[in-house]
Design a protein around this motif. Structure first.
Motif, PDB file in Angstrom:
ATOM      1  N   SER A 248       0.822  -1.212   0.000  1.00 25.00           N
ATOM      2  CA  SER A 248       0.000   0.000   0.000  1.00 25.00           C
ATOM      3  C   SER A 248       0.853   1.259   0.000  1.00 25.00           C
ATOM      4  CB  SER A 248      -0.944   0.003   1.203  1.00 25.00           C
ATOM      5  OG  SER A 248      -0.225   0.071   2.417  1.00 25.00           O
ATOM      6  N   ASP A 249       2.056   1.171   0.576  1.00 22.24           N
ATOM      7  CA  ASP A 249       2.942   2.341   0.595  1.00 22.24           C
ATOM      8  C   ASP A 249       3.391   2.728  -0.807  1.00 22.24           C
ATOM      9  OD1 ASP A 249       2.925   1.130   3.263  1.00 22.24           O
ATOM     10  OD2 ASP A 249       4.448   2.642   3.759  1.00 22.24           O
ATOM     11  N   VAL A 250       3.669   1.720  -1.629  1.00 19.69           N
ATOM     12  CA  VAL A 250       4.082   2.003  -3.011  1.00 19.69           C
ATOM     13  C   VAL A 250       2.958   2.735  -3.730  1.00 19.69           C
ATOM     14  CG1 VAL A 250       4.791   0.990  -5.198  1.00 19.69           C
ATOM     15  CG2 VAL A 250       5.618   0.005  -3.045  1.00 19.69           C
ATOM     16  N   HIS A 251       1.730   2.254  -3.557  1.00 18.12           N
ATOM     17  CA  HIS A 251       0.582   2.913  -4.192  1.00 18.12           C
ATOM     18  C   HIS A 251       0.379   4.318  -3.634  1.00 18.12           C
ATOM     19  CE1 HIS A 251      -3.722   3.849  -4.837  1.00 18.12           C
ATOM     20  NE2 HIS A 251      -3.508   3.268  -6.020  1.00 18.12           N
ATOM     21  N   ASP A 252       0.476   4.463  -2.317  1.00  8.41           N
ATOM     22  CA  ASP A 252       0.280   5.773  -1.706  1.00  8.41           C
ATOM     23  C   ASP A 252       1.295   6.788  -2.216  1.00  8.41           C
ATOM     24  OD1 ASP A 252      -1.785   4.722  -0.230  1.00  8.41           O
ATOM     25  OD2 ASP A 252      -0.693   4.646   1.667  1.00  8.41           O
TER      26      ASP A 252
ATOM     27  N   PHE B 204       3.037   6.973  -4.972  1.00  2.00           N
ATOM     28  CA  PHE B 204       2.926   7.391  -6.371  1.00  2.00           C
ATOM     29  C   PHE B 204       1.553   7.951  -6.742  1.00  2.00           C
ATOM     30  CE2 PHE B 204       6.605   4.521  -6.620  1.00  2.00           C
ATOM     31  CZ  PHE B 204       7.488   5.341  -7.310  1.00  2.00           C
ATOM     32  N   HIS B 205       0.527   7.659  -5.941  1.00  7.33           N
ATOM     33  CA  HIS B 205      -0.828   8.038  -6.347  1.00  7.33           C
ATOM     34  C   HIS B 205      -1.589   8.891  -5.331  1.00  7.33           C
ATOM     35  CE1 HIS B 205      -0.487   5.442  -9.836  1.00  7.33           C
ATOM     36  NE2 HIS B 205      -0.080   4.456  -9.041  1.00  7.33           N
TER      37      HIS B 205
ATOM     38  N   LEU C  26       3.216  16.533  -3.492  1.00  5.52           N
ATOM     39  CA  LEU C  26       4.654  16.801  -3.620  1.00  5.52           C
ATOM     40  C   LEU C  26       5.259  17.155  -2.271  1.00  5.52           C
ATOM     41  CD1 LEU C  26       4.816  18.851  -6.961  1.00  5.52           C
ATOM     42  CD2 LEU C  26       5.562  16.484  -6.570  1.00  5.52           C
ATOM     43  N   GLU C  27       4.531  17.917  -1.459  1.00  5.95           N
ATOM     44  CA  GLU C  27       5.021  18.300  -0.128  1.00  5.95           C
ATOM     45  C   GLU C  27       5.163  17.072   0.771  1.00  5.95           C
ATOM     46  OE1 GLU C  27       3.235  21.684  -2.169  1.00  5.95           O
ATOM     47  OE2 GLU C  27       2.457  19.680  -1.683  1.00  5.95           O
ATOM     48  N   GLU C  28       4.225  16.143   0.671  1.00  5.25           N
ATOM     49  CA  GLU C  28       4.283  14.939   1.504  1.00  5.25           C
ATOM     50  C   GLU C  28       5.391  14.005   1.041  1.00  5.25           C
ATOM     51  OE1 GLU C  28      -0.490  15.023   2.615  1.00  5.25           O
ATOM     52  OE2 GLU C  28       0.253  13.820   0.932  1.00  5.25           O
ATOM     53  N   ARG C  29       5.647  13.922  -0.252  1.00  2.00           N
ATOM     54  CA  ARG C  29       6.794  13.138  -0.731  1.00  2.00           C
ATOM     55  C   ARG C  29       8.101  13.731  -0.205  1.00  2.00           C
ATOM     56  NH1 ARG C  29       5.804  11.760  -7.159  1.00  2.00           N
ATOM     57  NH2 ARG C  29       3.672  10.946  -6.959  1.00  2.00           N
ATOM     58  N   HIS C  30       8.171  15.053  -0.213  1.00  2.68           N
ATOM     59  CA  HIS C  30       9.362  15.732   0.312  1.00  2.68           C
ATOM     60  C   HIS C  30       9.593  15.357   1.777  1.00  2.68           C
ATOM     61  CE1 HIS C  30      12.204  19.086   0.956  1.00  2.68           C
ATOM     62  NE2 HIS C  30      11.525  19.333   2.070  1.00  2.68           N
ATOM     63  N   VAL C  31       8.534  15.358   2.566  1.00  4.33           N
ATOM     64  CA  VAL C  31       8.638  14.979   3.971  1.00  4.33           C
ATOM     65  C   VAL C  31       9.098  13.529   4.094  1.00  4.33           C
ATOM     66  CG1 VAL C  31       7.271  14.492   6.050  1.00  4.33           C
ATOM     67  CG2 VAL C  31       6.963  16.654   4.827  1.00  4.33           C
ATOM     68  N   TYR C  32       8.441  12.635   3.386  1.00  6.39           N
ATOM     69  CA  TYR C  32       8.747  11.208   3.481  1.00  6.39           C
ATOM     70  C   TYR C  32      10.208  10.925   3.138  1.00  6.39           C
ATOM     71  CZ  TYR C  32       8.394   6.151   2.647  1.00  6.39           C
ATOM     72  OH  TYR C  32       8.584   4.792   2.686  1.00  6.39           O
ATOM     73  N   GLU C  33      10.660  11.445   2.017  1.00  5.27           N
ATOM     74  CA  GLU C  33      12.027  11.170   1.560  1.00  5.27           C
ATOM     75  C   GLU C  33      13.064  11.706   2.532  1.00  5.27           C
ATOM     76  OE1 GLU C  33      12.308  12.875  -2.312  1.00  5.27           O
ATOM     77  OE2 GLU C  33      10.697  11.621  -3.145  1.00  5.27           O
ATOM     78  N   ASN C  34      12.851  12.898   3.055  1.00  5.28           N
ATOM     79  CA  ASN C  34      13.875  13.507   3.890  1.00  5.28           C
ATOM     80  C   ASN C  34      13.890  12.962   5.304  1.00  5.28           C
ATOM     81  OD1 ASN C  34      15.436  15.703   2.357  1.00  5.28           O
ATOM     82  ND2 ASN C  34      13.318  16.033   1.712  1.00  5.28           N
ATOM     83  N   VAL C  35      12.755  12.495   5.797  1.00  5.12           N
ATOM     84  CA  VAL C  35      12.763  11.782   7.074  1.00  5.12           C
ATOM     85  C   VAL C  35      13.626  10.529   6.960  1.00  5.12           C
ATOM     86  CG1 VAL C  35      11.354  10.397   8.650  1.00  5.12           C
ATOM     87  CG2 VAL C  35      10.600  12.678   7.987  1.00  5.12           C
ATOM     88  N   LEU C  36      13.449   9.763   5.883  1.00  2.00           N
ATOM     89  CA  LEU C  36      14.266   8.565   5.693  1.00  2.00           C
ATOM     90  C   LEU C  36      15.732   8.923   5.484  1.00  2.00           C
ATOM     91  CD1 LEU C  36      12.013   6.273   3.445  1.00  2.00           C
ATOM     92  CD2 LEU C  36      12.432   6.106   5.902  1.00  2.00           C
TER      93      LEU C  36
ATOM     94  N   LEU D 294      -2.174   6.933   5.319  1.00  2.47           N
ATOM     95  CA  LEU D 294      -1.139   6.935   4.283  1.00  2.47           C
ATOM     96  C   LEU D 294       0.165   6.339   4.814  1.00  2.47           C
ATOM     97  CD1 LEU D 294      -1.735  10.589   2.999  1.00  2.47           C
ATOM     98  CD2 LEU D 294      -2.496   8.473   1.883  1.00  2.47           C
ATOM     99  N   MET D 295       0.894   5.660   3.942  1.00  5.32           N
ATOM    100  CA  MET D 295       2.217   5.105   4.245  1.00  5.32           C
ATOM    101  C   MET D 295       2.184   4.276   5.537  1.00  5.32           C
ATOM    102  SD  MET D 295       3.371   6.345   1.520  1.00  5.32           S
ATOM    103  CE  MET D 295       5.068   5.807   1.481  1.00  5.32           C
ATOM    104  N   LYS D 296       1.183   3.427   5.634  1.00  7.41           N
ATOM    105  CA  LYS D 296       0.964   2.679   6.868  1.00  7.41           C
ATOM    106  C   LYS D 296       2.049   1.633   7.124  1.00  7.41           C
ATOM    107  CE  LYS D 296      -3.239   1.687   5.533  1.00  7.41           C
ATOM    108  NZ  LYS D 296      -4.622   1.130   5.512  1.00  7.41           N
TER     109      LYS D 296
END
Length: 379
Positions: free
Chosen positions: A95-99, A101-102, A106-116, A246-248
């Protein structure tokens, strides 16, 4: 010969054997015995360990003898840590892969990537600090054994972040290099390296009061700031996504990691307090003040980079406010003055992430029960 049933029992004297020469000659012959033989004789005649002689550092006992315990609480940390086990492969990430990309903006992707990007570098740093700087300085084995488990857990956490990055299909070279090229991430790593590198030396003499104070300050930073505040606060943006469905999978991985980190910080704070007690030493209030101010400035800068614009349910101001609230909690646990009086709990649901009990079957893999490490006592 040695009695293997009771090696501490007094051995019967060996029958007298006729020997040539007088007592002086025999003593001279013993003195000329090979060094290994003399060392073996000394080892066999060593005194039993008295647990009262154990110390966190500068101990007077054999670090290879585990019991009797002086610090049974440290052994309990090890036992509890071994109940807390999972691998990233146990958690379904479809479900994370789907979340990503779909559903994510853009702001939430930025958060996700930089936390990791921040967390994966930080856990490698944590692994090296415990394994190379801290564990070897401990002079009681029950402390070392828990810290050996902690080294493993930091490695497991790094695998978890890598698994998330790889599963989503992010550019690993780009993500892993952000700690070097993003100033707001690099600032936190640089502070940690500066404060921890000075205790990576194996030749530190902790009987020297200046060296001991430096070690204590580095340990307090690591337990109370790095793991107790930065890590504890660092998972929150992903939990904010989880609360919206999201991103469960990633969030569930981070819940397990968070419980380990709660135990790491709790253990480190307890060790630091024990050092202060046993060595009759207290950190300089000015140095502690500078530590918290530096950490808060770095965290606020990171929050502004992570969230230049708010995402639904989470803002940079909330992130920074929560850091100050958690910092006060850690300072109180150390018996020190609160650095940010009046700071309020900006994210009341955060503690739930550490205290939840997880019991589930991971899609026909195996049943994993993760004990409530976050519910432990900090005393």
């Amino acid at each position: 010969m040695l009695n293997w049933e009771d090696p501490l029992a007094t051995r019967p004297a060996a029958p007298a054997q006729p020997q040539a020469g007088n007592a002086e000659a025999r003593a001279d012959e013993a003195a000329k015995a090979p060094a290994p033989a003399r060392a073996e004789a000394e080892e066999l005649s060593a005194k039993p360990v008295n647990p009262d002689d154990k110390r966190v550092v500068n101990g007077l006992t054999d670090v290879n003898q585990l019991a009797p315990f002086k610090y049974p609480w440290a052994w309990n940390y090890f036992l509890n840590a071994n109940k807390n086990h999972w691998t990233p492969l146990d958690i379904n990430m479809a479900s994370d892969v789907h979340d990503y990309f779909h559903k994510l903006t853009l702001e939430e992707r930025h958060v996700y990537e930089n936390v990791l990007a921040y967390l994966t570098t930080s856990d490698i740093l944590a692994m090296r600090n415990i394994g190379l700087a801290v564990m070897e300085k401990m002079s009681a084995p029950e402390l070392q054994i828990y810290q050996a488990r902690q080294v493993y857990e930091e490695s497991l956490h790094t695998w978890t972040y890598q698994h998330c990055i790889e599963t989503i299909g992010l550019d690993q070279g780009e993500i892993y290099n952000r700690y070097r090229v993003v100033p707001e991430i690099h600032a936190k790593i640089r502070i940690a390296n500066r404060r921890l590198d000075s205790v990576l030396r194996p030749d530190i003499d902790l009987k020297d009061r200046d060296e001991l104070m430096n070690f204590l300050m580095a340990y307090i930073f690591f337990a109370a700031v790095f793991e107790g505040s930065w890590f504890y606060n660092g998972f929150t943006p992903i939990f904010a996504l989880q609360r919206r469905g999201l991103m469960k999978g990633t969030a569930e991985q981070l819940q397990y990691i968070m419980r380990d980190e709660v135990m790491h910080a709790s253990f480190g704070i307890r060790v630091a307090k024990q050092i202060m007690l046993e060595e009759n030493i207290r950190p300089d209030p000015k140095a502690i003040r500078e530590m918290w101010d530096e950490a808060e400035a770095a965290e606020s800068g990171y929050a502004r980079y992570l969230l230049p614009d708010p995402i639904l349910g989470y803002t940079a101001e909330m992130h920074s406010d929560q850091f100050r609230f958690v910092a006060n909690r850690r300072a109180k646990q150390l018996g020190l003055e609160e650095p940010f009086p009046g700071a309020e709990n900006a994210i009341e649901w955060l503690d739930e992430q550490a205290n939840l009990r997880k019991e589930k079957n991971f899609f026909e893999t195996r049943v994993t029960e993760y004990q409530t490490g976050g519910a432990l006592s900090w005393d």
